[in-house]
Every structure is written in structure tokens, then in C-alpha cells.
Enzyme design. Structure first.
Site, PDB file in Angstrom:
ATOM      1  CB  ILE A 311      -0.941  -0.002   1.216  1.00 48.12           C
ATOM      2  CG1 ILE A 311      -1.908  -1.183   1.141  1.00 48.12           C
ATOM      3  CG2 ILE A 311      -1.710   1.314   1.309  1.00 48.12           C
ATOM      4  CD1 ILE A 311      -2.733  -1.383   2.399  1.00 48.12           C
ATOM      5  CD  GLN A 314      -1.028   1.860  -6.524  1.00 47.43           C
ATOM      6  OE1 GLN A 314      -0.214   1.081  -7.006  1.00 47.43           O
ATOM      7  NE2 GLN A 314      -1.752   2.684  -7.268  1.00 47.43           N
ATOM      8  CD  GLU A 315      -2.389   5.551  -1.048  1.00 42.93           C
ATOM      9  OE1 GLU A 315      -2.268   6.693  -1.528  1.00 42.93           O
ATOM     10  OE2 GLU A 315      -3.472   4.962  -0.950  1.00 42.93           O
ATOM     11  CB  SER A 316       4.150   7.698  -0.954  1.00 41.96           C
ATOM     12  OG  SER A 316       4.738   6.665  -0.168  1.00 41.96           O
ATOM     13  CE1 TYR A 441      -4.229   2.891  -3.379  1.00 44.13           C
ATOM     14  CE2 TYR A 441      -5.561   1.117  -2.478  1.00 44.13           C
ATOM     15  CZ  TYR A 441      -4.662   2.141  -2.294  1.00 44.13           C
ATOM     16  OH  TYR A 441      -4.184   2.439  -1.034  1.00 44.13           O
TER      17      TYR A 441
END
Length: 485
Positions: A311, A314-316, A441
Site C-alpha cells: 500500500i 502504491q501511495e507514495s 489500485y
């Protein structure tokens, strides 16, 4: 019963080995060796299958044993109504030795080999195409002539040695090295490390491993496809091999075999290749700075730490100071409202951000209906982490209106993009959403998680392999096949 002539018996053996189609014509051996034939398997209530610990065949995944051939083995044991006894401490040559000496079956991405009198083979399970792979820094080879002078590795027992000898008839200058105690990933590692220039492996092996060896590229196909099959001792009678062929017929007819092939080998495009190379670089360069934080947050909230890491990527891309145009910030890209909800004072502090992201995911998961279970529950929680719980509920309502099951991720996944269409979002409580984004996502996080699982597992396997080969000098690992004079 009339005894067939030696010529007919020889023809039946050839037809059995090549296609398995003649099995129905053969009577079951009335005196199979004890414990070797189908009757023996059923009487002792378990079947022994010799295999290898690889992504293609069998390995321990996050949710227990998995792998393409493991799925077949487990289904076959159920088909027979017996337990499954696996022996995975093998490379290809020792699988075949164990089948000859012990039975019952060898299932290890084995090539159908008509030349071994001690073994019989099932009908083909799937084709296996040999290809050349090479180090990206080298000129791309496009023909066998381009392989002359290169350090090339192959795995003995996979059928590729026969292909290479056929190529050597065309190009006598071709030479290579054969290893009995390595796997495809080890060859790719040696290419990336510069110990080999190239290797010849099967196309599906490269597709399964390419994300983890970004400096290795595919070149060209060599030879005709070989057939993956299961191996049986030739002296155990025909009951077991007949049962296996009937089992494969059923899987093929039902479409389940094609579904398994697609599940394990049909998703090479989940991550765009350049992006995958960047991901692997970050696994080695960035993740070590933060993996302890992911592990601690996962321990507190009872998640797999690699899930939280996926996660975070994927986010940053594991950048603790990341900021989006919409104002979400930090490793886990939290909004101000979410940060307040989960008690994060400084979104740019990686420890706080990771802990807050884990708490937020857990809070979403706990608010989902109890009827959503297993991986469906996890995937929907991830989708809600991205698009919001309200929009996820809207997608579940659309799923229900379309006749789908709102508790299954596969059905909800198909409904989420409809939140972008006025025909559908105008009838929902929360209105428009970019519903295609949570689909991508979740897909990406699943793939990142697969890669992290594989890297973690591969490191363990490499340690085990290195321990097993600690006293093996290089010339014992590889046997050199020189060019023809």
C-alpha cells in the site's frame, strides 16, 4: 486374454508415451507392484508426488501451499479420494530418480520424454516454449549464431539439453553449461550478476520471474515447444496413469485447466515492465529504511507487513514527504481528516503515517458487512481506502441491481467503473466517483504484494540453496558442453 505381439506392444508403448491416447486400449496390469498401482494408492489412502519448490510447481504462499502444479496435485488427490503426500526436496533429475525408485508420480514442470524406458508420461498438460534470455547490457541476440562465444546456462533434465544439442547440429560453435542442482531463478540471478551472459529457459518461467530480475531480457524462441506432463514408473501398471489422464480430460472439458493456466501465467501485464523495474530497485534501495516500521504497524493491527508495504508503495513509492495536488501527504498519503481520525499529528513522519494508514485500513475493514469474508473482504477494504467507503457501498448496490453478488470482489470490481457513468452514479447515494481507479489500485497492490512475497521467499530459498551448495565449486554446479570441434 490373447497376448499382443512384441511389435504391437512396442507400438502401444510409443503411442502411450507421446500422446496418452492409447491408454484406453491397454488392459490394466493384473499384477502391479505392491503400493505402486492405483489400487495400492487407494489402499494406503495417500498418493506420493515428487516435485520442486518453485513458483511454477509448488511453494508456501501467504495462505498456505500453492503453485500451478500444486493446484493440479491437490485436485488429483481429491479426485482419487486420498490424501496428498508431497516430497519437494528435489531438482528435476532427482524427481525422475525418485519416481523410478519410489513412485507414485513426478510433477515438476517435467518435459514429456519418449526415450526413457523406465518412465511413462501422462498426456500433455500445457506447452513449454524454450527461449533465450540475456543480460540487458549485451547486444540483443536474435539468432543462434549470436550465441556463439557467450556463457550460456541451462538446467539439466528439463528437455532443453536436447534442444541445445539439436541447435548445435546447426551451429557447431555453440557451447553451454548444464546444471542439475539449480532452478530458473538461479540462472537469471547469475545472468544479472555477470556470471552468465545468457540462459535458455521456458517462456513461462521467464514471465513468472522477469519482474525480479530487471536486468535480464528475453531474446528469441528456440526449438519447438515441449509438453509438460506427469511422470510414472513404467513397472507400476496403468491404473494410475489412466486415472490421471481421465482427470486431465475432465479439467480440460470443464475449462478449469485453462483457468488455472491463465491464473498463473496469464497476467504478465499487471505491472508495466519499466514500472516493475523501478519497483524492484526501490525494494532493494528504499524499503530497507522502512520495513521495520511496516512490520511494527502490521503487528499492532494484525496485517501482513508486506501488505502495508505494498500500500505504501502504491501511495507514495515509499517517499515519506510525498504530497499530491489534492493535499494528501506522507508515506500512506493521508488526508487531514483521515489523519485526525486515526490520531496522526505529523503526516510527514513515516512512523506516524504507516501506523495511521494501518489503523485506517483496519477501521475500514471492521466497518464492512460480516457477510464479506476472506480475500473479498481485504480487497474491498483496499478499494475503500482508495475511493472511500461510501462509494464502495454504492458499487455494491450497483452490483446487486445488476444481478451480481455484492459480497464478491470480482462482481463489485466490475461495478466500480460504472460510478463514472451518469446512468449509474445518478442513482447512488454518494454520486460520481472515479471508479476505475480503485480497480487499478487493488490490482497493483495485489501484484506488489506478490512480488514482495516472492522476494522474501526467494531470499529464503537462496539462503537454503547456498547452504546446500556451500561446498560445491563452480565446476561442480555446471557441466560444460563445449562447441563441436
Amino acid at each position: 486374454m490373447t497376448t499382443a505381439s512384441p511389435l504391437i506392444q512396442r507400438w502401444r508403448r510409443i503411442a502411450l508415451t507421446l500422446t496418452g491416447m492409447a491408454l484406453a486400449l491397454w488392459p490394466i496390469d493384473p499384477t502391479p507392484l505392491p503400493g505402486k498401482a492405483l489400487e495400492g494408492v487407494k489402499s494406503r489412502d495417500f498418493i506420493t508426488i515428487h516435485t520442486r519448490n518453485t513458483p511454477l510447481t509448488y511453494y508456501e504462499g501467504r495462505h498456505g501451499p500453492t503453485g500451478f502444479e500444486y493446484q493440479l496435485m491437490r485436485r488429483f488427490a481429491d479426485y482419487l479420494g486420498v490424501s496428498l503426500d508431497l516430497n519437494d526436496d528435489h531438482f528435476v533429475p532427482s524427481v525422475l530418480d525418485a519416481v523410478r525408485q519410489e513412485g507414485d508420480i513426478g510433477a515438476a514442470a517435467l518435459p514429456l520424454d519418449p526415450d526413457d524406458p523406465e518412465l511413462m508420461y501422462s498426456r500433455a498438460i500445457m506447452p513449454m516454449q524454450p527461449i533465450v534470455v540475456y543480460r540487458r547490457s549485451l547486444p540483443p541476440p536474435r539468432h543462434i549464431d549470436d550465441l556463439v562465444g557467450l556463457q550460456i546456462g541451462i538446467l539439466r533434465g528439463t528437455g532443453i539439453s536436447r534442444v541445445m544439442h539439436e541447435l548445435q547440429q546447426q551451429q557447431p560453435g555453440l557451447g553451454w553449461k548444464e546444471a542439475s542442482d539449480l532452478e530458473a531463478a538461479a540462472l537469471l540471478r547469475r545472468i544479472e550478476d555477470g556470471e552468465l551472459d545468457a540462459a535458455v529457459i521456458f517462456e513461462h518461467q521467464f514471465r513468472l520471474n522477469r519482474l525480479f530480475f530487471p536486468e535480464v531480457e528475453d531474446g528469441f524462441k528456440v526449438g519447438d515447444p515441449l509438453s509438460m506432463a506427469w511422470a510414472f514408473p513404467s513397472n507400476q501398471g496403468l491404473g494410475l496413469i489412466r486415472a490421471a489422464n481421465a482427470f486431465f480430460d475432465d479439467l480440460k472439458t470443464s475449462g478449469e485447466l485453462d483457468q488455472l493456466i491463465d491464473r498463473y501465467f496469464g497476467h504478465d501485464d499487471y505491472l508495466e515492465y519499466v514500472g516493475a523495474r523501478v519497483f524492484i530497485q526501490h525494494v532493494h534501495q528504499r524499503l530497507p529504511r522502512y520495513d521495520a516500521l511496516f512490520r511494527e504497524a502490521a503487528r499492532r493491527e494484525h496485517f501482513d507487513w508486506k501488505l502495508l508495504a505494498a500500500i505504501g508503495y502504491q501511495e507514495s513509492h515509499w517517499n515519506p514527504t510525498a504530497t499530491s495536488p489534492t493535499g494528501v501527504r506522507g508515506m500512506m498519503m493521508l488526508t487531514n481528516a483521515t489523519a485526525d481520525e486515526v490520531g496522526v499529528a505529523d503526516r510527514l513522519d513515516p512512523a506516524e503515517s504507516i501506523e495511521g494508514g494501518a489503523r485506517y485500513l483496519r477501521s475500514i475493514e471492521q466497518r464492512l458487512p460480516e457477510d464479506i469474508t476472506g480475500e473479498d473482504r481485504l480487497f474491498m477494504a483496499l478499494a475503500a481506502y482508495n475511493v472511500g467507503l461510501g462509494h464502495l457501498y454504492d458499487a455494491r448496490d450497483i452490483t446487486r441491481k445488476r444481478g451480481g453478488n455484492p459480497n464478491l470482489w470480482d462482481d463489485v470490481r466490475d461495478a466500480l467503473p460504472l460510478l463514472q457513468e451518469s446512468e449509474w452514479h445518478s442513482r447512488t447515494r454518494h454520486g460520481y466517483a472515479r471508479g476505475g481507479e480503485p480497480v487499478i489500485y487493488v490490482r497493483n497492490i495485489r501484484r506488489y504484494l506478490e512480488v514482495l512475497d516472492y522476494v522474501d521467499r526467494s531470499q529464503q530459498q537462496f539462503h537454503q540453496l547456498n547452504a546446500r551448495l556451500a561446498n560445491h565449486p563452480e565446476n561442480e554446479t555446471f557441466e560444460v558442453v563445449p562447441p563441436k570441434p
